[in-house]
Design a protein around this motif. Structure first.
Motif, mmCIF file in Angstrom:
data_model
loop_
_atom_site.group_PDB
_atom_site.id
_atom_site.type_symbol
_atom_site.label_atom_id
_atom_site.label_comp_id
_atom_site.label_asym_id
_atom_site.label_seq_id
_atom_site.Cartn_x
_atom_site.Cartn_y
_atom_site.Cartn_z
ATOM 1 N N ASN A 68 0.853 -1.193 0.000
ATOM 2 C CA ASN A 68 0.000 0.000 0.000
ATOM 3 C C ASN A 68 0.892 1.247 0.000
ATOM 4 O OD1 ASN A 68 -2.317 1.529 0.043
ATOM 5 N ND2 ASN A 68 -2.576 1.371 2.250
ATOM 6 N N VAL A 69 1.384 1.577 -1.178
ATOM 7 C CA VAL A 69 2.323 2.690 -1.343
ATOM 8 C C VAL A 69 1.587 4.029 -1.313
ATOM 9 C CG1 VAL A 69 3.935 1.267 -2.669
ATOM 10 C CG2 VAL A 69 2.150 2.562 -3.865
ATOM 11 N N PRO A 70 2.312 5.121 -1.160
ATOM 12 C CA PRO A 70 1.668 6.435 -1.225
ATOM 13 C C PRO A 70 1.002 6.644 -2.594
ATOM 14 C CG PRO A 70 3.853 6.631 -0.277
ATOM 15 C CD PRO A 70 3.734 5.225 -0.789
ATOM 16 N N ALA A 71 -0.093 7.355 -2.587
ATOM 17 C CA ALA A 71 -0.816 7.636 -3.830
ATOM 18 C C ALA A 71 0.008 8.565 -4.721
ATOM 19 C CB ALA A 71 -2.156 8.294 -3.507
ATOM 20 N N PRO A 72 -0.038 8.340 -6.033
ATOM 21 C CA PRO A 72 0.657 9.260 -6.942
ATOM 22 C C PRO A 72 0.029 10.655 -6.880
ATOM 23 C CG PRO A 72 -0.032 7.254 -8.092
ATOM 24 C CD PRO A 72 -0.661 7.228 -6.739
ATOM 25 N N ALA A 73 0.830 11.653 -7.125
ATOM 26 C CA ALA A 73 0.348 13.044 -7.073
ATOM 27 C C ALA A 73 -0.815 13.272 -8.036
ATOM 28 C CB ALA A 73 1.496 13.997 -7.393
ATOM 29 N N ILE A 74 -0.778 12.635 -9.197
ATOM 30 C CA ILE A 74 -1.856 12.823 -10.178
ATOM 31 C C ILE A 74 -3.195 12.364 -9.593
ATOM 32 C CG2 ILE A 74 -1.478 10.594 -11.331
ATOM 33 C CD1 ILE A 74 -2.120 12.046 -13.984
ATOM 34 N N ALA A 75 -3.192 11.283 -8.811
ATOM 35 C CA ALA A 75 -4.425 10.783 -8.196
ATOM 36 C C ALA A 75 -4.885 11.717 -7.081
ATOM 37 C CB ALA A 75 -4.201 9.376 -7.645
ATOM 38 N N ILE A 76 -3.954 12.199 -6.294
ATOM 39 C CA ILE A 76 -4.287 13.122 -5.203
ATOM 40 C C ILE A 76 -4.932 14.384 -5.769
ATOM 41 C CG2 ILE A 76 -3.278 14.621 -3.437
ATOM 42 C CD1 ILE A 76 -1.264 12.306 -2.907
ATOM 43 N N ASP A 77 -4.368 14.893 -6.862
ATOM 44 C CA ASP A 77 -4.925 16.093 -7.491
ATOM 45 C C ASP A 77 -6.293 15.825 -8.112
ATOM 46 O OD1 ASP A 77 -2.657 17.469 -6.770
ATOM 47 O OD2 ASP A 77 -1.727 17.359 -8.757
ATOM 48 N N TYR A 78 -6.407 14.744 -8.863
ATOM 49 C CA TYR A 78 -7.644 14.472 -9.606
ATOM 50 C C TYR A 78 -8.823 14.203 -8.678
ATOM 51 C CZ TYR A 78 -10.915 12.574 -12.981
ATOM 52 O OH TYR A 78 -12.035 12.353 -13.747
ATOM 53 N N TRP A 79 -8.628 13.343 -7.685
ATOM 54 C CA TRP A 79 -9.727 12.971 -6.787
ATOM 55 C C TRP A 79 -9.748 13.802 -5.512
ATOM 56 C CZ3 TRP A 79 -7.616 8.772 -9.630
ATOM 57 C CH2 TRP A 79 -8.522 8.169 -10.492
ATOM 58 N N ARG A 80 -8.867 14.804 -5.436
ATOM 59 C CA ARG A 80 -8.804 15.692 -4.271
ATOM 60 C C ARG A 80 -8.645 14.906 -2.975
ATOM 61 N NH1 ARG A 80 -13.646 19.124 -6.691
ATOM 62 N NH2 ARG A 80 -12.466 20.234 -8.273
ATOM 63 N N LEU A 81 -7.708 13.985 -3.014
ATOM 64 C CA LEU A 81 -7.415 13.157 -1.843
ATOM 65 C C LEU A 81 -6.484 13.909 -0.906
ATOM 66 C CD1 LEU A 81 -6.790 9.787 -3.723
ATOM 67 C CD2 LEU A 81 -8.815 10.418 -2.397
ATOM 68 N N PRO A 82 -6.441 13.505 0.356
ATOM 69 C CA PRO A 82 -5.495 14.144 1.274
ATOM 70 C C PRO A 82 -4.054 13.851 0.847
ATOM 71 C CG PRO A 82 -6.710 12.368 2.373
ATOM 72 C CD PRO A 82 -7.284 12.511 1.009
ATOM 73 N N ALA A 83 -3.155 14.710 1.244
ATOM 74 C CA ALA A 83 -1.744 14.581 0.841
ATOM 75 C C ALA A 83 -1.123 13.258 1.264
ATOM 76 C CB ALA A 83 -0.939 15.744 1.406
ATOM 77 N N ASN A 84 -1.634 12.666 2.325
ATOM 78 C CA ASN A 84 -1.077 11.401 2.806
ATOM 79 C C ASN A 84 -1.852 10.176 2.301
ATOM 80 O OD1 ASN A 84 -3.391 11.792 4.309
ATOM 81 N ND2 ASN A 84 -2.477 11.162 6.254
ATOM 82 N N ALA A 85 -2.618 10.339 1.228
ATOM 83 C CA ALA A 85 -3.415 9.238 0.675
ATOM 84 C C ALA A 85 -2.512 8.100 0.204
ATOM 85 C CB ALA A 85 -4.273 9.742 -0.477
ATOM 86 N N THR A 86 -3.094 6.908 0.225
ATOM 87 C CA THR A 86 -2.359 5.714 -0.196
ATOM 88 C C THR A 86 -3.024 5.096 -1.428
ATOM 89 O OG1 THR A 86 -3.690 4.247 1.182
ATOM 90 C CG2 THR A 86 -1.696 5.213 2.195
ATOM 91 N N LEU A 87 -2.376 4.059 -1.942
ATOM 92 C CA LEU A 87 -2.931 3.341 -3.091
ATOM 93 C C LEU A 87 -4.312 2.792 -2.769
ATOM 94 C CD1 LEU A 87 -2.545 2.309 -5.951
ATOM 95 C CD2 LEU A 87 -1.275 0.364 -5.014
ATOM 96 N N LYS A 88 -4.519 2.354 -1.545
ATOM 97 C CA LYS A 88 -5.839 1.860 -1.141
ATOM 98 C C LYS A 88 -6.898 2.953 -1.278
ATOM 99 C CE LYS A 88 -8.454 -0.095 2.647
ATOM 100 N NZ LYS A 88 -8.498 -0.433 4.061
ATOM 101 N N ASP A 89 -6.573 4.163 -0.897
ATOM 102 C CA ASP A 89 -7.508 5.282 -1.045
ATOM 103 C C ASP A 89 -7.837 5.511 -2.516
ATOM 104 O OD1 ASP A 89 -7.460 5.810 1.763
ATOM 105 O OD2 ASP A 89 -5.587 6.939 1.487
ATOM 106 N N VAL A 90 -6.830 5.419 -3.363
ATOM 107 C CA VAL A 90 -7.033 5.620 -4.804
ATOM 108 C C VAL A 90 -7.954 4.541 -5.356
ATOM 109 C CG1 VAL A 90 -5.911 5.669 -7.064
ATOM 110 C CG2 VAL A 90 -4.827 6.791 -5.117
ATOM 111 N N VAL A 91 -7.669 3.299 -5.039
ATOM 112 C CA VAL A 91 -8.484 2.196 -5.559
ATOM 113 C C VAL A 91 -9.922 2.327 -5.064
ATOM 114 C CG1 VAL A 91 -8.781 -0.320 -5.585
ATOM 115 C CG2 VAL A 91 -6.493 0.675 -5.826
ATOM 116 N N THR A 92 -10.112 2.777 -3.857
ATOM 117 C CA THR A 92 -11.459 2.955 -3.308
ATOM 118 C C THR A 92 -12.248 3.999 -4.101
ATOM 119 O OG1 THR A 92 -10.708 2.307 -1.107
ATOM 120 C CG2 THR A 92 -12.764 3.546 -1.227
#
Length: 128
Positions: A68-92
């Motif tokens: 469960n690596v840190p989320a890529p910046a592109i995903a954090i920007d696109y889905w407006r995830l928190p800066a500490n988001a992980t791959l699990k957050d992205v997949v969700t």
């Protein structure tokens, strides 16, 4: 683009994806011309498969099979995830998007089945 950042595919893997997308696009275009009802239903079922795949991906992340690596910046920007988001957050959030796409496409197919056009029958408020 998000999963390209995560997977880092080789050039020939990217070429294969582009080739498959090119074939699918043209087949889907023809299918939509012949039957929008059928084309929307197919996409609805493809989205259902995507939901299943992402659910399995989440299980692998939760069990530790996939890191469960840190989320890529592109995903954090696109889905407006928190800066500490992980791959699990992205997949969700991706799985939630796929569920919405599934519902919209099945709705569109139903509208065409009833002999109407989408512009005549917008989705009801709260429809997902």
């Amino acid at each position: 683009m998000t999963f390209m950042e995560v997977a880092q595919p080789r050039w020939y893997e990217r070429a294969l994806v582009l080739a498959v997308q090119g074939v699918f696009f043209n087949a889907y275009f023809l299918g939509y011309i012949l039957s929008p009802k059928f084309a929307h239903r197919v996409v609805g079922y493809l989205e259902e498969e995507a939901i299943h795949s992402y659910t399995e991906y989440l299980k692998d992340l939760e069990s530790g099979k996939i890191k469960n690596v840190p989320a890529p910046a592109i995903a954090i920007d696109y889905w407006r995830l928190p800066a500490n988001a992980t791959l699990k957050d992205v997949v969700t959030v991706v799985r939630a998007d796929e569920a919405h796409h599934r519902d919209v496409n099945h709705f569109a197919s139903d509208i065409h089945y009833q002999g109407m056009q989408l512009k005549e029958s917008p989705a009801p408020i709260g429809y997902h």
